[in-house]
Design a protein around this motif. Structure first.
Motif, PDB file in Angstrom:
ATOM      1  N   GLN A   1       5.151   5.538 -73.930  1.00  0.00           N
ATOM      2  CA  GLN A   1       3.756   5.179 -73.879  1.00  0.00           C
ATOM      3  C   GLN A   1       3.369   4.409 -75.131  1.00  0.00           C
ATOM      4  O   GLN A   1       2.554   4.852 -75.918  1.00  0.00           O
ATOM      5  CB  GLN A   1       2.907   6.432 -73.714  1.00  0.00           C
ATOM      6  N   HIS A   2       3.999   3.280 -75.311  1.00  0.00           N
ATOM      7  CA  HIS A   2       3.786   2.486 -76.503  1.00  0.00           C
ATOM      8  C   HIS A   2       2.362   1.945 -76.600  1.00  0.00           C
ATOM      9  O   HIS A   2       1.888   1.691 -77.675  1.00  0.00           O
ATOM     10  CB  HIS A   2       4.811   1.353 -76.560  1.00  0.00           C
ATOM     11  N   HIS A   3       1.666   1.796 -75.476  1.00  0.00           N
ATOM     12  CA  HIS A   3       0.296   1.290 -75.501  1.00  0.00           C
ATOM     13  C   HIS A   3      -0.668   2.304 -76.106  1.00  0.00           C
ATOM     14  O   HIS A   3      -1.772   1.961 -76.483  1.00  0.00           O
ATOM     15  CB  HIS A   3      -0.191   0.954 -74.082  1.00  0.00           C
ATOM     16  N   ASN A   4      -0.270   3.572 -76.167  1.00  0.00           N
ATOM     17  CA  ASN A   4      -1.176   4.629 -76.573  1.00  0.00           C
ATOM     18  C   ASN A   4      -0.959   5.072 -78.008  1.00  0.00           C
ATOM     19  O   ASN A   4      -1.394   6.154 -78.398  1.00  0.00           O
ATOM     20  CB  ASN A   4      -1.018   5.826 -75.623  1.00  0.00           C
ATOM     21  N   ALA A   5      -0.320   4.240 -78.815  1.00  0.00           N
ATOM     22  CA  ALA A   5      -0.019   4.598 -80.187  1.00  0.00           C
ATOM     23  C   ALA A   5      -1.295   4.821 -81.008  1.00  0.00           C
ATOM     24  O   ALA A   5      -1.275   5.523 -82.011  1.00  0.00           O
ATOM     25  CB  ALA A   5       0.840   3.526 -80.837  1.00  0.00           C
ATOM     26  N   HIS A   6      -2.421   4.245 -80.562  1.00  0.00           N
ATOM     27  CA  HIS A   6      -3.681   4.391 -81.292  1.00  0.00           C
ATOM     28  C   HIS A   6      -4.325   5.764 -81.085  1.00  0.00           C
ATOM     29  O   HIS A   6      -5.242   6.121 -81.816  1.00  0.00           O
ATOM     30  CB  HIS A   6      -4.654   3.284 -80.871  1.00  0.00           C
ATOM     31  N   LEU A   7      -3.870   6.520 -80.111  1.00  0.00           N
ATOM     32  CA  LEU A   7      -4.440   7.849 -79.868  1.00  0.00           C
ATOM     33  C   LEU A   7      -3.884   8.856 -80.870  1.00  0.00           C
ATOM     34  O   LEU A   7      -2.706   8.812 -81.204  1.00  0.00           O
ATOM     35  CB  LEU A   7      -4.089   8.330 -78.449  1.00  0.00           C
ATOM     36  N   PRO A   8      -4.725   9.790 -81.327  1.00  0.00           N
ATOM     37  CA  PRO A   8      -4.210  10.840 -82.219  1.00  0.00           C
ATOM     38  C   PRO A   8      -3.120  11.654 -81.520  1.00  0.00           C
ATOM     39  O   PRO A   8      -3.160  11.847 -80.309  1.00  0.00           O
ATOM     40  CB  PRO A   8      -5.441  11.719 -82.488  1.00  0.00           C
ATOM     41  N   ARG A   9      -2.159  12.112 -82.312  1.00  0.00           N
ATOM     42  CA  ARG A   9      -1.054  12.899 -81.759  1.00  0.00           C
ATOM     43  C   ARG A   9      -1.553  14.129 -80.995  1.00  0.00           C
ATOM     44  O   ARG A   9      -0.981  14.508 -79.997  1.00  0.00           O
ATOM     45  CB  ARG A   9      -0.114  13.343 -82.869  1.00  0.00           C
ATOM     46  N   SER A  10      -2.634  14.740 -81.490  1.00  0.00           N
ATOM     47  CA  SER A  10      -3.155  15.935 -80.824  1.00  0.00           C
ATOM     48  C   SER A  10      -3.637  15.610 -79.400  1.00  0.00           C
ATOM     49  O   SER A  10      -3.459  16.409 -78.485  1.00  0.00           O
ATOM     50  CB  SER A  10      -4.294  16.558 -81.633  1.00  0.00           C
ATOM     51  N   VAL A  11      -4.216  14.427 -79.230  1.00  0.00           N
ATOM     52  CA  VAL A  11      -4.677  14.004 -77.904  1.00  0.00           C
ATOM     53  C   VAL A  11      -3.472  13.734 -77.009  1.00  0.00           C
ATOM     54  O   VAL A  11      -3.434  14.147 -75.846  1.00  0.00           O
ATOM     55  CB  VAL A  11      -5.591  12.758 -78.002  1.00  0.00           C
ATOM     56  N   GLN A  12      -2.468  13.043 -77.552  1.00  0.00           N
ATOM     57  CA  GLN A  12      -1.253  12.772 -76.778  1.00  0.00           C
ATOM     58  C   GLN A  12      -0.574  14.070 -76.378  1.00  0.00           C
ATOM     59  O   GLN A  12      -0.097  14.205 -75.249  1.00  0.00           O
ATOM     60  CB  GLN A  12      -0.293  11.898 -77.583  1.00  0.00           C
ATOM     61  N   ALA A  13      -0.532  15.047 -77.296  1.00  0.00           N
ATOM     62  CA  ALA A  13       0.118  16.333 -77.007  1.00  0.00           C
ATOM     63  C   ALA A  13      -0.640  17.078 -75.911  1.00  0.00           C
ATOM     64  O   ALA A  13      -0.030  17.660 -75.010  1.00  0.00           O
ATOM     65  CB  ALA A  13       0.202  17.183 -78.269  1.00  0.00           C
ATOM     66  N   GLN A  14      -1.969  17.071 -75.989  1.00  0.00           N
ATOM     67  CA  GLN A  14      -2.771  17.744 -74.961  1.00  0.00           C
ATOM     68  C   GLN A  14      -2.559  17.067 -73.607  1.00  0.00           C
ATOM     69  O   GLN A  14      -2.406  17.752 -72.587  1.00  0.00           O
ATOM     70  CB  GLN A  14      -4.254  17.736 -75.343  1.00  0.00           C
ATOM     71  N   ALA A  15      -2.546  15.752 -73.569  1.00  0.00           N
ATOM     72  CA  ALA A  15      -2.306  15.031 -72.313  1.00  0.00           C
ATOM     73  C   ALA A  15      -0.923  15.381 -71.767  1.00  0.00           C
ATOM     74  O   ALA A  15      -0.765  15.612 -70.562  1.00  0.00           O
ATOM     75  CB  ALA A  15      -2.446  13.524 -72.526  1.00  0.00           C
ATOM     76  N   ALA A  16       0.076  15.460 -72.649  1.00  0.00           N
ATOM     77  CA  ALA A  16       1.439  15.796 -72.220  1.00  0.00           C
ATOM     78  C   ALA A  16       1.490  17.204 -71.625  1.00  0.00           C
ATOM     79  O   ALA A  16       2.151  17.430 -70.612  1.00  0.00           O
ATOM     80  CB  ALA A  16       2.407  15.679 -73.392  1.00  0.00           C
ATOM     81  N   ARG A  17       0.781  18.152 -72.245  1.00  0.00           N
ATOM     82  CA  ARG A  17       0.736  19.520 -71.703  1.00  0.00           C
ATOM     83  C   ARG A  17       0.101  19.541 -70.315  1.00  0.00           C
ATOM     84  O   ARG A  17       0.568  20.238 -69.416  1.00  0.00           O
ATOM     85  CB  ARG A  17      -0.031  20.448 -72.653  1.00  0.00           C
ATOM     86  N   LEU A  18      -0.966  18.769 -70.144  1.00  0.00           N
ATOM     87  CA  LEU A  18      -1.635  18.705 -68.841  1.00  0.00           C
ATOM     88  C   LEU A  18      -0.718  18.102 -67.780  1.00  0.00           C
ATOM     89  O   LEU A  18      -0.696  18.561 -66.628  1.00  0.00           O
ATOM     90  CB  LEU A  18      -2.933  17.901 -68.956  1.00  0.00           C
ATOM     91  N   VAL A  19       0.059  17.090 -68.156  1.00  0.00           N
ATOM     92  CA  VAL A  19       0.996  16.472 -67.204  1.00  0.00           C
ATOM     93  C   VAL A  19       2.088  17.476 -66.821  1.00  0.00           C
ATOM     94  O   VAL A  19       2.483  17.558 -65.656  1.00  0.00           O
ATOM     95  CB  VAL A  19       1.595  15.164 -67.763  1.00  0.00           C
ATOM     96  N   LEU A  20       2.565  18.267 -67.797  1.00  0.00           N
ATOM     97  CA  LEU A  20       3.545  19.313 -67.477  1.00  0.00           C
ATOM     98  C   LEU A  20       2.969  20.317 -66.485  1.00  0.00           C
ATOM     99  O   LEU A  20       3.635  20.701 -65.516  1.00  0.00           O
ATOM    100  CB  LEU A  20       4.000  20.037 -68.747  1.00  0.00           C
ATOM    101  N   GLN A  21       1.728  20.733 -66.706  1.00  0.00           N
ATOM    102  CA  GLN A  21       1.075  21.668 -65.785  1.00  0.00           C
ATOM    103  C   GLN A  21       0.906  21.028 -64.409  1.00  0.00           C
ATOM    104  O   GLN A  21       1.091  21.687 -63.383  1.00  0.00           O
ATOM    105  CB  GLN A  21      -0.273  22.113 -66.348  1.00  0.00           C
ATOM    106  N   ALA A  22       0.568  19.749 -64.398  1.00  0.00           N
ATOM    107  CA  ALA A  22       0.413  19.032 -63.130  1.00  0.00           C
ATOM    108  C   ALA A  22       1.744  18.979 -62.379  1.00  0.00           C
ATOM    109  O   ALA A  22       1.782  19.154 -61.156  1.00  0.00           O
ATOM    110  CB  ALA A  22      -0.110  17.618 -63.385  1.00  0.00           C
ATOM    111  N   ASN A  23       2.841  18.743 -63.110  1.00  0.00           N
ATOM    112  CA  ASN A  23       4.166  18.713 -62.481  1.00  0.00           C
ATOM    113  C   ASN A  23       4.517  20.057 -61.853  1.00  0.00           C
ATOM    114  O   ASN A  23       5.059  20.106 -60.744  1.00  0.00           O
ATOM    115  CB  ASN A  23       5.237  18.321 -63.507  1.00  0.00           C
TER     116      ASN A  23
END
Length: 111
Positions: A1-23
Protein backbone atom coordinates in the motif's frame (compact mmCIF):
# COMPACT_ATOMS: atom_id res chain seq x y z
CA UNK A 1 0.00 0.00 0.00
CA UNK A 2 2.59 2.48 -1.13
CA UNK A 3 -0.06 5.15 -1.78
CA UNK A 4 -0.93 5.23 1.92
CA UNK A 5 2.51 6.12 3.27
CA UNK A 6 1.11 9.47 4.46
CA UNK A 7 -1.21 7.76 6.96
CA UNK A 8 0.02 7.34 10.54
CA UNK A 9 1.18 3.82 11.35
CA UNK A 10 -1.51 3.54 14.03
CA UNK A 11 -4.22 4.16 11.41
CA UNK A 12 -2.65 1.63 9.03
CA UNK A 13 -2.43 -0.92 11.86
CA UNK A 14 -6.08 -0.40 12.83
CA UNK A 15 -7.16 -0.77 9.18
CA UNK A 16 -5.07 -3.96 8.91
CA UNK A 17 -6.74 -5.40 12.04
CA UNK A 18 -10.17 -4.64 10.60
CA UNK A 19 -9.26 -6.36 7.32
CA UNK A 20 -8.11 -9.44 9.27
CA UNK A 21 -11.44 -9.49 11.11
CA UNK A 22 -13.25 -9.06 7.80
CA UNK A 23 -11.33 -12.03 6.34
CA UNK A 24 -12.35 -14.21 9.28
CA UNK A 25 -15.98 -13.15 8.92
CA UNK A 26 -15.82 -13.79 5.16
CA UNK A 27 -14.55 -17.30 5.81
CA UNK A 28 -17.42 -17.90 8.24
CA UNK A 29 -19.90 -16.56 5.69
CA UNK A 30 -18.82 -19.34 3.34
CA UNK A 31 -18.74 -22.10 5.98
CA UNK A 32 -20.99 -25.08 5.31
CA UNK A 33 -20.93 -25.83 9.04
CA UNK A 34 -23.01 -22.74 9.84
CA UNK A 35 -26.70 -22.11 9.33
CA UNK A 36 -27.86 -19.79 6.58
CA UNK A 37 -28.72 -17.10 9.14
CA UNK A 38 -25.27 -17.40 10.76
CA UNK A 39 -23.63 -17.10 7.33
CA UNK A 40 -25.71 -13.99 6.52
CA UNK A 41 -24.72 -12.45 9.87
CA UNK A 42 -21.05 -13.17 9.14
CA UNK A 43 -21.38 -11.59 5.67
CA UNK A 44 -22.91 -8.48 7.26
CA UNK A 45 -20.05 -8.33 9.82
CA UNK A 46 -17.52 -8.71 7.00
CA UNK A 47 -19.00 -5.71 5.18
CA UNK A 48 -19.02 -3.67 8.41
CA UNK A 49 -15.33 -4.39 9.06
CA UNK A 50 -14.45 -3.52 5.47
CA UNK A 51 -16.45 -0.28 5.61
CA UNK A 52 -14.58 0.70 8.79
CA UNK A 53 -11.20 -0.21 7.29
CA UNK A 54 -11.88 1.77 4.11
CA UNK A 55 -13.09 4.75 6.14
CA UNK A 56 -9.66 4.78 7.83
CA UNK A 57 -7.64 3.89 4.74
CA UNK A 58 -9.63 4.39 1.51
CA UNK A 59 -6.93 2.85 -0.70
CA UNK A 60 -6.37 -0.29 1.42
CA UNK A 61 -5.75 -2.84 -1.34
CA UNK A 62 -6.71 -5.88 0.74
CA UNK A 63 -9.98 -4.29 1.87
CA UNK A 64 -10.88 -3.23 -1.68
CA UNK A 65 -10.16 -6.71 -3.00
CA UNK A 66 -12.15 -8.51 -0.30
CA UNK A 67 -15.08 -6.14 -0.73
CA UNK A 68 -14.91 -7.01 -4.43
CA UNK A 69 -15.26 -10.71 -3.53
CA UNK A 70 -18.26 -9.94 -1.31
CA UNK A 71 -19.89 -7.91 -4.09
CA UNK A 72 -19.20 -10.67 -6.62
CA UNK A 73 -20.71 -13.28 -4.28
CA UNK A 74 -23.79 -11.04 -4.02
CA UNK A 75 -24.06 -10.87 -7.81
CA UNK A 76 -22.85 -7.25 -8.06
CA UNK A 77 -20.40 -7.96 -10.87
CA UNK A 78 -19.79 -4.38 -12.00
CA UNK A 79 -19.09 -3.20 -8.44
CA UNK A 80 -16.75 -6.17 -8.00
CA UNK A 81 -14.85 -5.31 -11.19
CA UNK A 82 -14.37 -1.69 -10.10
CA UNK A 83 -13.13 -2.80 -6.65
CA UNK A 84 -10.66 -5.39 -8.00
CA UNK A 85 -9.18 -2.76 -10.31
CA UNK A 86 -9.07 -0.16 -7.51
CA UNK A 87 -7.18 -2.70 -5.39
CA UNK A 88 -4.64 -3.25 -8.18
CA UNK A 89 -4.29 0.50 -8.72
CA UNK A 90 -3.52 0.89 -5.02
CA UNK A 91 -1.08 -2.03 -4.92
CA UNK A 92 -0.07 -3.35 -8.37
CA UNK A 93 1.02 -6.93 -8.93
CA UNK A 94 -1.25 -8.70 -6.45
CA UNK A 95 -1.75 -12.23 -7.70
CA UNK A 96 -4.95 -12.54 -5.62
CA UNK A 97 -6.61 -9.70 -7.52
CA UNK A 98 -5.69 -11.28 -10.87
CA UNK A 99 -7.31 -14.50 -9.62
CA UNK A 100 -10.36 -12.49 -8.56
CA UNK A 101 -10.53 -10.88 -12.00
CA UNK A 102 -10.35 -14.38 -13.51
CA UNK A 103 -13.30 -15.50 -11.37
CA UNK A 104 -15.07 -12.28 -12.30
CA UNK A 105 -14.54 -13.01 -16.02
CA UNK A 106 -15.97 -16.53 -15.59
CA UNK A 107 -19.02 -15.21 -13.72
CA UNK A 108 -19.51 -12.45 -16.29
CA UNK A 109 -19.75 -14.90 -19.18
CA UNK A 110 -23.16 -14.68 -20.78
CA UNK A 111 -24.59 -18.10 -21.75
Amino acid sequence: QHHNAHLPRSVQAQAARLVLQANLAYGESNSNGLSYVQRLKARFECREYLDQALALEPENAAALGLLGRVEMDDGQLEKAHVLFNASLNSQPGQSQQYCNLGYWALKSERP
